[in-house]
Scaffold this motif. Structure first.
Motif, short mmCIF file in Angstrom:
data_model
loop_
_atom_site.label_atom_id
_atom_site.label_comp_id
_atom_site.label_asym_id
_atom_site.label_seq_id
_atom_site.Cartn_x
_atom_site.Cartn_y
_atom_site.Cartn_z
N CYS A 128 0.89 -1.34 -0.02
CA CYS A 128 -0.13 0.01 -0.11
C CYS A 128 0.81 1.27 -0.06
O CYS A 128 0.55 2.21 -0.55
CB CYS A 128 -0.89 0.14 1.35
SG CYS A 128 -2.32 -1.04 0.88
N VAL A 149 -5.89 1.68 0.52
CA VAL A 149 -6.64 1.00 1.43
C VAL A 149 -6.14 -0.32 1.39
O VAL A 149 -6.19 -0.78 0.16
CB VAL A 149 -8.15 1.31 1.72
CG1 VAL A 149 -8.48 0.21 2.56
CG2 VAL A 149 -8.38 2.59 2.00
N SER A 150 -6.10 -1.13 2.32
CA SER A 150 -5.73 -2.56 2.11
C SER A 150 -6.95 -3.24 2.48
O SER A 150 -7.63 -3.10 3.32
CB SER A 150 -4.50 -3.29 2.85
OG SER A 150 -4.74 -4.73 3.01
N ASN A 151 -7.59 -4.06 1.55
CA ASN A 151 -8.67 -5.08 2.22
C ASN A 151 -8.76 -6.23 1.24
O ASN A 151 -9.41 -6.79 0.27
CB ASN A 151 -9.85 -4.47 1.31
CG ASN A 151 -11.15 -5.02 1.48
OD1 ASN A 151 -12.06 -4.77 0.61
ND2 ASN A 151 -11.38 -5.61 2.63
N GLY A 173 -7.28 -2.08 6.14
CA GLY A 173 -6.26 -1.74 6.82
C GLY A 173 -6.33 -0.21 5.94
O GLY A 173 -6.16 0.02 4.98
N VAL A 174 -6.18 0.88 6.97
CA VAL A 174 -6.23 2.21 6.63
C VAL A 174 -5.01 2.94 7.41
O VAL A 174 -4.92 2.60 8.39
CB VAL A 174 -7.60 3.02 6.74
CG1 VAL A 174 -8.89 2.19 6.08
CG2 VAL A 174 -7.99 2.78 8.32
N ASP A 175 -4.64 3.77 6.65
CA ASP A 175 -3.69 4.73 7.35
C ASP A 175 -4.37 6.13 7.75
O ASP A 175 -3.58 7.16 8.48
CB ASP A 175 -2.54 4.72 6.72
CG ASP A 175 -1.63 3.36 6.49
OD1 ASP A 175 -1.71 2.73 7.64
OD2 ASP A 175 -1.00 3.17 5.62
N ASP A 198 -4.08 -0.93 10.75
CA ASP A 198 -3.28 -0.21 9.76
C ASP A 198 -3.06 -1.09 8.45
O ASP A 198 -3.15 -2.38 8.40
CB ASP A 198 -2.01 0.10 10.24
CG ASP A 198 -1.14 -1.09 10.79
OD1 ASP A 198 -0.22 -1.47 9.88
OD2 ASP A 198 -1.62 -1.70 11.77
N THR A 199 -2.42 -0.50 7.40
CA THR A 199 -2.37 -1.14 6.18
C THR A 199 -1.35 -2.45 6.16
O THR A 199 -1.66 -3.30 5.47
CB THR A 199 -1.92 -0.12 4.90
OG1 THR A 199 -0.92 0.41 5.19
CG2 THR A 199 -3.05 0.78 4.32
N SER A 202 -2.81 -5.53 7.99
CA SER A 202 -3.97 -5.72 7.06
C SER A 202 -3.27 -6.73 6.10
O SER A 202 -3.97 -7.83 5.82
CB SER A 202 -4.77 -4.87 6.47
OG SER A 202 -5.57 -5.16 5.34
N GLU A 203 -2.30 -6.29 5.24
CA GLU A 203 -1.58 -6.95 4.24
C GLU A 203 -1.01 -8.45 5.04
O GLU A 203 -1.13 -9.36 4.45
CB GLU A 203 -0.58 -6.21 3.71
CG GLU A 203 -0.90 -5.06 3.07
CD GLU A 203 0.14 -4.10 2.58
OE1 GLU A 203 -0.08 -3.06 1.61
OE2 GLU A 203 1.21 -3.76 3.26
#
Ligand SMILES: NC(=O)c1ccc[n+]([C@@H]2O[C@H](COP(=O)([O-])OP(=O)(O)OC[C@H]3O[C@@H](n4cnc5c(N)ncnc54)[C@H](O)[C@@H]3O)[C@@H](O)[C@H]2O)c1
Length: 452
Positions: A128, A149-151, A173-175, A198-199, A202-203
Protein backbone atom coordinates in the motif's frame (compact mmCIF):
# COMPACT_ATOMS: atom_id res chain seq x y z
CA UNK A 1 -21.68 3.62 -3.75
CA UNK A 2 -20.12 3.76 -7.22
CA UNK A 3 -17.33 1.19 -7.30
CA UNK A 4 -14.91 0.01 -9.97
CA UNK A 5 -13.02 -3.26 -9.86
CA UNK A 6 -9.82 -3.33 -11.89
CA UNK A 7 -9.18 -6.95 -12.84
CA UNK A 8 -12.95 -7.25 -12.64
CA UNK A 9 -13.35 -10.40 -14.74
CA UNK A 10 -10.76 -12.37 -12.76
CA UNK A 11 -11.71 -14.85 -10.10
CA UNK A 12 -11.66 -12.46 -7.16
CA UNK A 13 -12.58 -9.36 -9.18
CA UNK A 14 -15.71 -10.89 -10.68
CA UNK A 15 -17.03 -12.36 -7.44
CA UNK A 16 -16.25 -9.13 -5.58
CA UNK A 17 -17.91 -7.02 -8.28
CA UNK A 18 -21.04 -9.16 -8.38
CA UNK A 19 -21.18 -9.42 -4.59
CA UNK A 20 -20.92 -5.65 -4.14
CA UNK A 21 -23.54 -5.14 -6.87
CA UNK A 22 -25.95 -7.47 -5.05
CA UNK A 23 -25.35 -5.34 -1.96
CA UNK A 24 -26.75 -2.35 -3.86
CA UNK A 25 -23.60 -0.69 -5.23
CA UNK A 26 -23.20 0.42 -8.84
CA UNK A 27 -20.26 -1.63 -10.01
CA UNK A 28 -18.01 -1.38 -13.05
CA UNK A 29 -15.87 -4.47 -13.61
CA UNK A 30 -12.98 -3.26 -15.75
CA UNK A 31 -10.50 -5.73 -17.24
CA UNK A 32 -7.99 -5.90 -20.07
CA UNK A 33 -9.23 -9.37 -21.08
CA UNK A 34 -11.68 -8.67 -23.90
CA UNK A 35 -12.68 -12.30 -24.27
CA UNK A 36 -13.93 -12.52 -20.70
CA UNK A 37 -15.73 -9.17 -20.99
CA UNK A 38 -17.53 -10.41 -24.08
CA UNK A 39 -18.45 -13.68 -22.37
CA UNK A 40 -19.89 -11.80 -19.39
CA UNK A 41 -21.73 -9.31 -21.59
CA UNK A 42 -23.35 -12.34 -23.26
CA UNK A 43 -24.60 -13.44 -19.85
CA UNK A 44 -22.12 -16.30 -19.61
CA UNK A 45 -19.39 -16.99 -17.07
CA UNK A 46 -15.65 -17.34 -17.69
CA UNK A 47 -15.23 -19.46 -14.53
CA UNK A 48 -17.10 -22.28 -12.83
CA UNK A 49 -18.35 -21.50 -9.34
CA UNK A 50 -21.59 -22.57 -7.72
CA UNK A 51 -24.16 -19.76 -7.40
CA UNK A 52 -22.27 -17.36 -9.66
CA UNK A 53 -24.68 -17.63 -12.60
CA UNK A 54 -27.59 -16.57 -10.37
CA UNK A 55 -25.53 -13.67 -9.02
CA UNK A 56 -24.67 -12.50 -12.54
CA UNK A 57 -28.30 -12.67 -13.60
CA UNK A 58 -29.53 -10.77 -10.57
CA UNK A 59 -26.89 -8.03 -10.84
CA UNK A 60 -27.52 -7.60 -14.59
CA UNK A 61 -31.33 -7.64 -14.20
CA UNK A 62 -31.03 -4.95 -11.56
CA UNK A 63 -28.70 -2.93 -13.80
CA UNK A 64 -26.07 -2.87 -11.09
CA UNK A 65 -23.09 -4.12 -13.06
CA UNK A 66 -21.16 -3.15 -16.19
CA UNK A 67 -18.26 -5.05 -17.80
CA UNK A 68 -15.81 -2.96 -19.79
CA UNK A 69 -12.20 -2.60 -20.83
CA UNK A 70 -12.42 1.20 -20.58
CA UNK A 71 -10.33 2.33 -17.63
CA UNK A 72 -11.30 5.98 -18.11
CA UNK A 73 -15.00 5.20 -17.58
CA UNK A 74 -14.20 3.00 -14.62
CA UNK A 75 -12.13 5.68 -12.87
CA UNK A 76 -14.33 8.66 -13.79
CA UNK A 77 -17.56 7.06 -12.64
CA UNK A 78 -16.42 5.63 -9.31
CA UNK A 79 -15.45 7.11 -5.99
CA UNK A 80 -13.88 3.83 -4.90
CA UNK A 81 -11.49 1.87 -7.12
CA UNK A 82 -10.58 -1.63 -6.09
CA UNK A 83 -7.61 -3.45 -7.62
CA UNK A 84 -7.98 -7.23 -7.92
CA UNK A 85 -5.40 -7.95 -10.60
CA UNK A 86 -3.24 -11.06 -10.39
CA UNK A 87 -0.08 -11.12 -8.25
CA UNK A 88 1.53 -14.35 -9.47
CA UNK A 89 4.72 -15.98 -8.29
CA UNK A 90 7.76 -14.23 -9.67
CA UNK A 91 11.50 -14.93 -9.52
CA UNK A 92 12.79 -16.81 -6.44
CA UNK A 93 9.33 -16.95 -4.90
CA UNK A 94 8.93 -13.17 -4.86
CA UNK A 95 5.53 -11.78 -5.84
CA UNK A 96 5.36 -10.49 -9.39
CA UNK A 97 3.78 -7.08 -8.87
CA UNK A 98 3.95 -6.01 -12.51
CA UNK A 99 0.17 -6.19 -13.14
CA UNK A 100 -0.53 -4.24 -9.98
CA UNK A 101 2.10 -1.59 -10.70
CA UNK A 102 0.84 -1.18 -14.27
CA UNK A 103 -2.78 -0.88 -13.12
CA UNK A 104 -1.85 1.66 -10.43
CA UNK A 105 -0.01 3.84 -12.94
CA UNK A 106 -2.93 3.80 -15.37
CA UNK A 107 -5.49 4.50 -12.65
CA UNK A 108 -3.39 7.36 -11.25
CA UNK A 109 -3.23 8.88 -14.69
CA UNK A 110 -7.04 9.08 -14.88
CA UNK A 111 -7.80 10.48 -11.42
CA UNK A 112 -8.88 14.16 -11.32
CA UNK A 113 -10.56 14.36 -7.90
CA UNK A 114 -10.49 12.45 -4.58
CA UNK A 115 -10.56 8.65 -4.89
CA UNK A 116 -10.15 5.75 -2.46
CA UNK A 117 -7.89 3.13 -4.01
CA UNK A 118 -8.34 -0.30 -2.45
CA UNK A 119 -5.79 -3.07 -2.86
CA UNK A 120 -7.70 -6.35 -2.85
CA UNK A 121 -4.96 -8.35 -4.56
CA UNK A 122 -2.73 -10.29 -2.19
CA UNK A 123 0.55 -8.39 -2.10
CA UNK A 124 3.55 -8.24 0.25
CA UNK A 125 3.56 -6.08 3.34
CA UNK A 126 4.39 -2.51 2.34
CA UNK A 127 2.54 -2.67 -1.00
CA UNK A 128 0.00 0.00 0.00
CA UNK A 129 2.88 2.35 0.80
CA UNK A 130 4.48 1.51 -2.55
CA UNK A 131 1.12 2.11 -4.25
CA UNK A 132 0.89 5.55 -2.70
CA UNK A 133 4.27 6.50 -4.18
CA UNK A 134 3.37 5.12 -7.62
CA UNK A 135 0.06 6.99 -7.68
CA UNK A 136 1.67 10.25 -6.54
CA UNK A 137 4.28 9.93 -9.30
CA UNK A 138 1.64 9.36 -12.01
CA UNK A 139 -1.12 11.83 -11.13
CA UNK A 140 -1.93 14.36 -13.83
CA UNK A 141 -2.26 16.99 -11.13
CA UNK A 142 0.07 16.27 -8.21
CA UNK A 143 -2.37 17.95 -5.76
CA UNK A 144 -5.24 15.54 -6.47
CA UNK A 145 -6.13 13.88 -3.14
CA UNK A 146 -6.41 10.08 -2.76
CA UNK A 147 -6.06 7.36 -0.15
CA UNK A 148 -4.81 3.80 -0.41
CA UNK A 149 -6.50 1.05 1.59
CA UNK A 150 -5.74 -2.65 2.09
CA UNK A 151 -8.70 -5.02 1.96
CA UNK A 152 -7.47 -8.60 1.47
CA UNK A 153 -9.83 -11.25 0.17
CA UNK A 154 -10.38 -14.57 1.98
CA UNK A 155 -12.86 -16.35 -0.30
CA UNK A 156 -12.25 -20.04 -0.97
CA UNK A 157 -12.71 -21.27 -4.52
CA UNK A 158 -15.48 -23.86 -4.62
CA UNK A 159 -17.34 -21.87 -1.95
CA UNK A 160 -16.51 -18.42 -3.21
CA UNK A 161 -19.97 -16.90 -3.60
CA UNK A 162 -21.04 -17.88 -0.08
CA UNK A 163 -17.69 -16.76 1.31
CA UNK A 164 -17.95 -13.34 -0.32
CA UNK A 165 -21.57 -12.70 0.56
CA UNK A 166 -21.26 -14.01 4.11
CA UNK A 167 -17.61 -13.76 5.07
CA UNK A 168 -16.44 -14.66 8.55
CA UNK A 169 -14.81 -11.24 8.81
CA UNK A 170 -13.75 -8.32 6.68
CA UNK A 171 -10.23 -7.00 7.16
CA UNK A 172 -9.56 -3.36 6.36
CA UNK A 173 -6.21 -1.61 6.65
CA UNK A 174 -6.24 2.18 6.59
CA UNK A 175 -3.69 4.79 7.47
CA UNK A 176 -6.10 7.79 7.54
CA UNK A 177 -9.56 8.27 9.04
CA UNK A 178 -11.31 9.42 5.80
CA UNK A 179 -10.84 6.06 4.11
CA UNK A 180 -11.99 4.21 7.25
CA UNK A 181 -15.36 6.00 6.91
CA UNK A 182 -15.65 5.12 3.21
CA UNK A 183 -14.74 1.46 3.73
CA UNK A 184 -17.22 1.09 6.58
CA UNK A 185 -19.88 2.58 4.33
CA UNK A 186 -18.98 0.11 1.55
CA UNK A 187 -19.43 -2.85 3.87
CA UNK A 188 -22.26 -1.45 6.02
CA UNK A 189 -24.80 -3.99 4.73
CA UNK A 190 -22.52 -6.94 5.53
CA UNK A 191 -23.50 -8.07 9.00
CA UNK A 192 -20.08 -9.47 9.93
CA UNK A 193 -17.17 -8.44 12.17
CA UNK A 194 -14.83 -5.86 10.66
CA UNK A 195 -11.19 -5.98 11.68
CA UNK A 196 -9.86 -2.49 11.28
CA UNK A 197 -6.12 -1.96 11.37
CA UNK A 198 -3.23 -0.23 9.60
CA UNK A 199 -2.33 -1.19 6.02
CA UNK A 200 0.78 -3.21 6.92
CA UNK A 201 -1.00 -5.35 9.51
CA UNK A 202 -3.91 -5.89 7.14
CA UNK A 203 -1.57 -7.06 4.38
CA UNK A 204 0.09 -9.40 6.86
CA UNK A 205 -3.22 -10.92 8.04
CA UNK A 206 -3.70 -12.47 4.60
CA UNK A 207 -0.24 -14.07 4.59
CA UNK A 208 -0.62 -15.27 8.18
CA UNK A 209 -3.93 -16.98 7.31
CA UNK A 210 -2.62 -18.70 4.21
CA UNK A 211 0.59 -19.77 5.94
CA UNK A 212 -1.45 -21.26 8.78
CA UNK A 213 -3.81 -23.12 6.43
CA UNK A 214 -0.88 -24.51 4.45
CA UNK A 215 0.76 -25.57 7.72
CA UNK A 216 -2.32 -27.55 8.76
CA UNK A 217 -2.34 -29.38 5.42
CA UNK A 218 1.36 -30.23 5.55
CA UNK A 219 0.97 -31.21 9.19
CA UNK A 220 -1.77 -33.74 8.52
CA UNK A 221 0.09 -35.10 5.50
CA UNK A 222 3.07 -35.70 7.74
CA UNK A 223 0.88 -37.38 10.36
CA UNK A 224 -0.54 -39.50 7.50
CA UNK A 225 2.91 -40.68 6.52
CA UNK A 226 3.68 -41.65 10.10
CA UNK A 227 0.30 -43.43 10.34
CA UNK A 228 1.12 -45.51 7.27
CA UNK A 229 4.44 -46.52 8.75
CA UNK A 230 3.18 -47.41 12.24
CA UNK A 231 0.01 -49.15 11.03
CA UNK A 232 -2.48 -46.56 12.28
CA UNK A 233 -5.52 -45.15 10.49
CA UNK A 234 -5.52 -41.42 9.85
CA UNK A 235 -9.34 -41.34 9.74
CA UNK A 236 -9.50 -42.46 13.35
CA UNK A 237 -6.74 -40.05 14.27
CA UNK A 238 -8.70 -37.19 12.71
CA UNK A 239 -11.85 -38.20 14.59
CA UNK A 240 -9.88 -37.97 17.78
CA UNK A 241 -8.34 -34.64 16.86
CA UNK A 242 -11.24 -32.69 15.41
CA UNK A 243 -13.49 -32.97 18.46
CA UNK A 244 -10.93 -30.89 20.30
CA UNK A 245 -12.27 -27.39 19.79
CA UNK A 246 -8.77 -25.96 19.84
CA UNK A 247 -8.03 -27.98 16.73
CA UNK A 248 -11.31 -28.21 14.78
CA UNK A 249 -11.70 -30.14 11.54
CA UNK A 250 -11.18 -27.83 8.58
CA UNK A 251 -8.04 -27.92 6.45
CA UNK A 252 -6.98 -31.18 8.03
CA UNK A 253 -7.64 -33.48 5.09
CA UNK A 254 -4.82 -35.81 4.15
CA UNK A 255 -4.26 -35.51 0.43
CA UNK A 256 -1.96 -34.78 -2.48
CA UNK A 257 -0.78 -31.54 -0.86
CA UNK A 258 -2.01 -27.98 -1.14
CA UNK A 259 -2.33 -26.30 -4.53
CA UNK A 260 -4.42 -23.68 -6.24
CA UNK A 261 -3.65 -20.09 -7.08
CA UNK A 262 -2.82 -18.88 -3.56
CA UNK A 263 -1.31 -21.06 -0.85
CA UNK A 264 2.00 -21.98 -2.48
CA UNK A 265 2.69 -18.61 -4.05
CA UNK A 266 1.69 -16.71 -0.91
CA UNK A 267 3.84 -18.92 1.27
CA UNK A 268 6.80 -18.44 -1.07
CA UNK A 269 6.16 -14.71 -1.14
CA UNK A 270 6.03 -14.54 2.66
CA UNK A 271 9.29 -16.49 2.96
CA UNK A 272 10.83 -14.15 0.41
CA UNK A 273 9.80 -10.81 1.93
CA UNK A 274 10.44 -12.10 5.47
CA UNK A 275 13.95 -13.02 4.33
CA UNK A 276 14.52 -9.45 3.20
CA UNK A 277 13.44 -8.36 6.69
CA UNK A 278 15.98 -10.80 8.21
CA UNK A 279 13.41 -13.37 9.36
CA UNK A 280 14.33 -16.93 8.31
CA UNK A 281 10.99 -18.79 8.85
CA UNK A 282 12.31 -22.39 9.15
CA UNK A 283 8.84 -23.70 10.03
CA UNK A 284 7.17 -22.28 6.92
CA UNK A 285 10.02 -23.43 4.67
CA UNK A 286 9.46 -26.94 6.01
CA UNK A 287 5.73 -26.64 5.25
CA UNK A 288 6.57 -26.00 1.60
CA UNK A 289 9.12 -28.81 1.46
CA UNK A 290 6.66 -31.27 2.98
CA UNK A 291 4.13 -30.30 0.32
CA UNK A 292 6.53 -31.05 -2.51
CA UNK A 293 7.22 -34.54 -1.16
CA UNK A 294 3.54 -35.47 -1.38
CA UNK A 295 3.25 -35.81 -5.19
CA UNK A 296 6.65 -37.51 -5.49
CA UNK A 297 5.54 -40.13 -2.94
CA UNK A 298 2.38 -40.82 -4.95
CA UNK A 299 4.30 -41.17 -8.21
CA UNK A 300 6.91 -43.47 -6.65
CA UNK A 301 4.11 -45.66 -5.35
CA UNK A 302 2.33 -45.84 -8.73
CA UNK A 303 5.53 -46.72 -10.57
CA UNK A 304 6.53 -49.38 -8.05
CA UNK A 305 3.06 -50.97 -8.11
CA UNK A 306 2.82 -51.01 -11.90
CA UNK A 307 6.33 -52.48 -12.13
CA UNK A 308 6.79 -52.48 -15.89
CA UNK A 309 4.92 -49.33 -16.94
CA UNK A 310 5.43 -49.76 -20.70
CA UNK A 311 2.13 -49.65 -22.56
CA UNK A 312 0.14 -49.40 -19.34
CA UNK A 313 -2.88 -47.14 -18.98
CA UNK A 314 -3.32 -44.78 -16.06
CA UNK A 315 -6.73 -43.22 -15.41
CA UNK A 316 -6.75 -39.93 -13.52
CA UNK A 317 -9.97 -38.60 -12.00
CA UNK A 318 -9.93 -34.86 -11.33
CA UNK A 319 -7.90 -31.98 -12.66
CA UNK A 320 -9.05 -28.90 -10.75
CA UNK A 321 -7.07 -28.15 -7.61
CA UNK A 322 -10.16 -28.87 -5.52
CA UNK A 323 -13.81 -29.75 -6.05
CA UNK A 324 -16.26 -26.98 -6.97
CA UNK A 325 -13.94 -24.99 -9.22
CA UNK A 326 -12.47 -25.26 -12.72
CA UNK A 327 -9.24 -23.62 -11.54
CA UNK A 328 -6.19 -25.72 -12.39
CA UNK A 329 -3.59 -23.16 -11.35
CA UNK A 330 -0.94 -25.01 -9.38
CA UNK A 331 -3.25 -28.00 -9.18
CA UNK A 332 -1.74 -31.15 -7.61
CA UNK A 333 -3.37 -33.11 -10.48
CA UNK A 334 -1.49 -31.05 -13.07
CA UNK A 335 1.77 -31.46 -11.15
CA UNK A 336 1.17 -35.20 -11.00
CA UNK A 337 0.66 -35.37 -14.78
CA UNK A 338 3.74 -33.26 -15.45
CA UNK A 339 5.95 -35.37 -13.20
CA UNK A 340 4.50 -38.68 -14.37
CA UNK A 341 5.07 -37.82 -18.01
CA UNK A 342 8.55 -36.51 -17.28
CA UNK A 343 9.50 -39.72 -15.43
CA UNK A 344 7.88 -42.07 -17.93
CA UNK A 345 8.91 -40.24 -21.06
CA UNK A 346 9.88 -43.23 -23.21
CA UNK A 347 7.44 -45.79 -21.92
CA UNK A 348 4.42 -45.16 -24.16
CA UNK A 349 2.34 -44.84 -21.04
CA UNK A 350 -1.26 -43.86 -21.74
CA UNK A 351 -2.84 -41.32 -19.45
CA UNK A 352 -6.60 -40.78 -19.61
CA UNK A 353 -8.05 -37.93 -17.59
CA UNK A 354 -11.60 -37.06 -16.60
CA UNK A 355 -12.85 -34.02 -14.68
CA UNK A 356 -16.51 -32.95 -14.55
CA UNK A 357 -15.72 -29.32 -15.45
CA UNK A 358 -12.14 -29.11 -16.75
CA UNK A 359 -11.98 -30.43 -20.30
CA UNK A 360 -8.49 -29.32 -21.31
CA UNK A 361 -5.25 -28.08 -19.80
CA UNK A 362 -2.38 -25.96 -21.01
CA UNK A 363 0.01 -27.27 -23.62
CA UNK A 364 2.31 -29.15 -23.85
CA UNK A 365 0.46 -31.31 -21.33
CA UNK A 366 -2.87 -31.17 -23.12
CA UNK A 367 -1.78 -33.11 -26.19
CA UNK A 368 0.02 -35.72 -24.12
CA UNK A 369 -3.07 -36.95 -22.30
CA UNK A 370 -6.45 -38.19 -23.51
CA UNK A 371 -9.74 -36.67 -22.34
CA UNK A 372 -12.43 -39.35 -22.70
CA UNK A 373 -16.04 -38.12 -22.64
CA UNK A 374 -17.04 -40.04 -19.55
CA UNK A 375 -15.70 -41.83 -16.50
CA UNK A 376 -16.44 -45.27 -17.92
CA UNK A 377 -14.23 -44.74 -20.98
CA UNK A 378 -11.55 -43.26 -18.75
CA UNK A 379 -11.44 -46.34 -16.55
CA UNK A 380 -11.90 -49.03 -19.20
CA UNK A 381 -8.82 -51.33 -19.26
CA UNK A 382 -6.90 -49.04 -16.95
CA UNK A 383 -4.03 -50.47 -14.95
CA UNK A 384 -4.24 -47.85 -12.25
CA UNK A 385 -6.84 -45.31 -11.14
CA UNK A 386 -5.54 -42.19 -9.42
CA UNK A 387 -8.15 -39.98 -7.74
CA UNK A 388 -6.81 -36.42 -7.61
CA UNK A 389 -9.88 -34.23 -6.90
CA UNK A 390 -12.66 -34.93 -4.40
CA UNK A 391 -15.61 -34.22 -6.75
CA UNK A 392 -18.83 -35.58 -5.14
CA UNK A 393 -19.66 -37.62 -8.27
CA UNK A 394 -16.43 -39.59 -7.86
CA UNK A 395 -17.45 -40.55 -4.32
CA UNK A 396 -20.65 -42.07 -5.69
CA UNK A 397 -18.95 -44.36 -8.22
CA UNK A 398 -19.97 -48.00 -8.32
CA UNK A 399 -16.78 -49.70 -7.14
CA UNK A 400 -17.84 -53.14 -8.29
CA UNK A 401 -18.36 -51.80 -11.81
CA UNK A 402 -14.95 -50.11 -11.70
CA UNK A 403 -13.39 -53.41 -10.68
CA UNK A 404 -14.73 -55.08 -13.81
CA UNK A 405 -13.87 -52.15 -16.09
CA UNK A 406 -10.21 -51.96 -15.10
CA UNK A 407 -7.52 -54.28 -16.44
CA UNK A 408 -5.57 -54.14 -13.18
CA UNK A 409 -7.56 -53.34 -10.03
CA UNK A 410 -5.25 -50.76 -8.49
CA UNK A 411 -6.56 -47.55 -6.90
CA UNK A 412 -4.48 -44.67 -5.61
CA UNK A 413 -6.97 -42.52 -3.76
CA UNK A 414 -5.17 -39.29 -2.88
CA UNK A 415 -8.35 -37.80 -1.39
CA UNK A 416 -9.43 -40.83 0.64
CA UNK A 417 -12.88 -40.70 -0.97
CA UNK A 418 -13.47 -44.46 -1.12
CA UNK A 419 -14.30 -46.64 1.91
CA UNK A 420 -11.08 -48.62 2.01
CA UNK A 421 -12.51 -51.72 3.67
CA UNK A 422 -15.05 -52.09 0.86
CA UNK A 423 -12.48 -51.36 -1.84
CA UNK A 424 -10.17 -53.95 -0.42
CA UNK A 425 -12.82 -56.59 0.06
CA UNK A 426 -13.76 -56.21 -3.62
CA UNK A 427 -10.24 -57.30 -4.49
CA UNK A 428 -8.56 -53.98 -5.35
CA UNK A 429 -5.03 -53.08 -4.41
CA UNK A 430 -5.59 -49.73 -2.73
CA UNK A 431 -3.55 -46.85 -1.45
CA UNK A 432 -5.14 -44.00 0.48
CA UNK A 433 -3.24 -41.27 2.27
CA UNK A 434 -2.52 -42.19 5.87
CA UNK A 435 -3.92 -45.70 5.68
CA UNK A 436 -1.33 -48.37 6.40
CA UNK A 437 -1.13 -51.29 3.99
CA UNK A 438 -0.85 -53.57 7.04
CA UNK A 439 -4.49 -52.75 7.75
CA UNK A 440 -5.39 -54.50 4.50
CA UNK A 441 -3.57 -57.59 5.62
CA UNK A 442 -5.87 -57.58 8.65
CA UNK A 443 -8.91 -57.29 6.38
CA UNK A 444 -7.46 -60.02 4.18
CA UNK A 445 -7.02 -62.43 7.09
CA UNK A 446 -10.56 -61.62 8.34
CA UNK A 447 -11.90 -62.36 4.87
CA UNK A 448 -9.98 -65.62 4.65
CA UNK A 449 -11.23 -66.69 8.08
CA UNK A 450 -14.82 -65.92 7.09
CA UNK A 451 -14.41 -68.01 3.90
CA UNK A 452 -13.02 -70.95 5.94
N1 LIG B 1 -8.39 -16.92 -6.59
C1 LIG B 1 -8.48 -16.95 -5.28
O1 LIG B 1 -9.00 -17.90 -4.70
C2 LIG B 1 -8.00 -15.79 -4.46
C3 LIG B 1 -8.45 -15.67 -3.13
C4 LIG B 1 -8.00 -14.61 -2.38
C5 LIG B 1 -7.12 -13.69 -2.92
N2 LIG B 1 -6.69 -13.84 -4.20
C6 LIG B 1 -5.79 -12.82 -4.75
O2 LIG B 1 -6.57 -11.98 -5.60
C7 LIG B 1 -5.78 -11.52 -6.69
C8 LIG B 1 -6.44 -11.90 -8.00
O3 LIG B 1 -6.46 -13.29 -8.10
P1 LIG B 1 -7.40 -14.04 -9.15
O4 LIG B 1 -7.34 -15.47 -8.82
O5 LIG B 1 -8.69 -13.35 -9.22
O6 LIG B 1 -6.57 -13.75 -10.50
P2 LIG B 1 -7.11 -13.82 -12.00
O7 LIG B 1 -5.92 -14.09 -12.83
O8 LIG B 1 -8.28 -14.75 -12.08
O9 LIG B 1 -7.64 -12.36 -12.30
C9 LIG B 1 -6.82 -11.25 -12.50
C10 LIG B 1 -7.49 -10.37 -13.55
O10 LIG B 1 -6.77 -9.15 -13.66
C11 LIG B 1 -6.81 -8.75 -15.02
N3 LIG B 1 -5.77 -7.73 -15.23
C12 LIG B 1 -4.42 -7.87 -15.23
N4 LIG B 1 -3.83 -6.67 -15.44
C13 LIG B 1 -4.83 -5.77 -15.58
C14 LIG B 1 -4.87 -4.36 -15.80
N5 LIG B 1 -3.75 -3.63 -15.93
N6 LIG B 1 -6.07 -3.75 -15.88
C15 LIG B 1 -7.21 -4.46 -15.75
N7 LIG B 1 -7.24 -5.79 -15.54
C16 LIG B 1 -6.07 -6.43 -15.44
C17 LIG B 1 -6.63 -10.04 -15.77
O11 LIG B 1 -7.05 -9.92 -17.12
C18 LIG B 1 -7.50 -10.99 -14.96
O12 LIG B 1 -8.82 -11.04 -15.46
C19 LIG B 1 -4.42 -12.14 -6.49
O13 LIG B 1 -3.61 -11.23 -5.81
C20 LIG B 1 -4.68 -13.34 -5.63
O14 LIG B 1 -3.57 -13.73 -4.87
C21 LIG B 1 -7.13 -14.85 -4.98
Amino acid sequence: MNVSIIGGTGYVGLITGLGLAIHGNNVICMDTDLRKIETLNNGELPIYEEGLAELLKEATDRNKIVFTNCLKTAVNKSELIMLAVGTPEGKNGETDLSHLVQALKLVANQIDSYRTIVIKSTAPVGTCEMARTIIKDHLKNRFTPFDVVSNPEFLREGNAVRDFLKPERIVIGVDVYASEVIMKELYQSFDVPIVLTDTRSSEMVKYACNAYLATRISFINEISEISEKVNADVHAILEGMKLDKRIGELYLNPGPGFGGPCLTKDLKSLISFAGKANAELPLLKAVLERNEVQISNIIDYVISELQDVRGKKIAVLGLSFKAGTNDTRNSPAVHLLEKLLEKLLDTKILIHVYDPVVKSIEEPLNSRVVFPKNIEDTLRNADCLIVMTEWPKFKELDLEKIYHLMRTPLIVDTRNIFPYRKVYSLGFRYKGIGIASKRFETIQSTLEKSIV
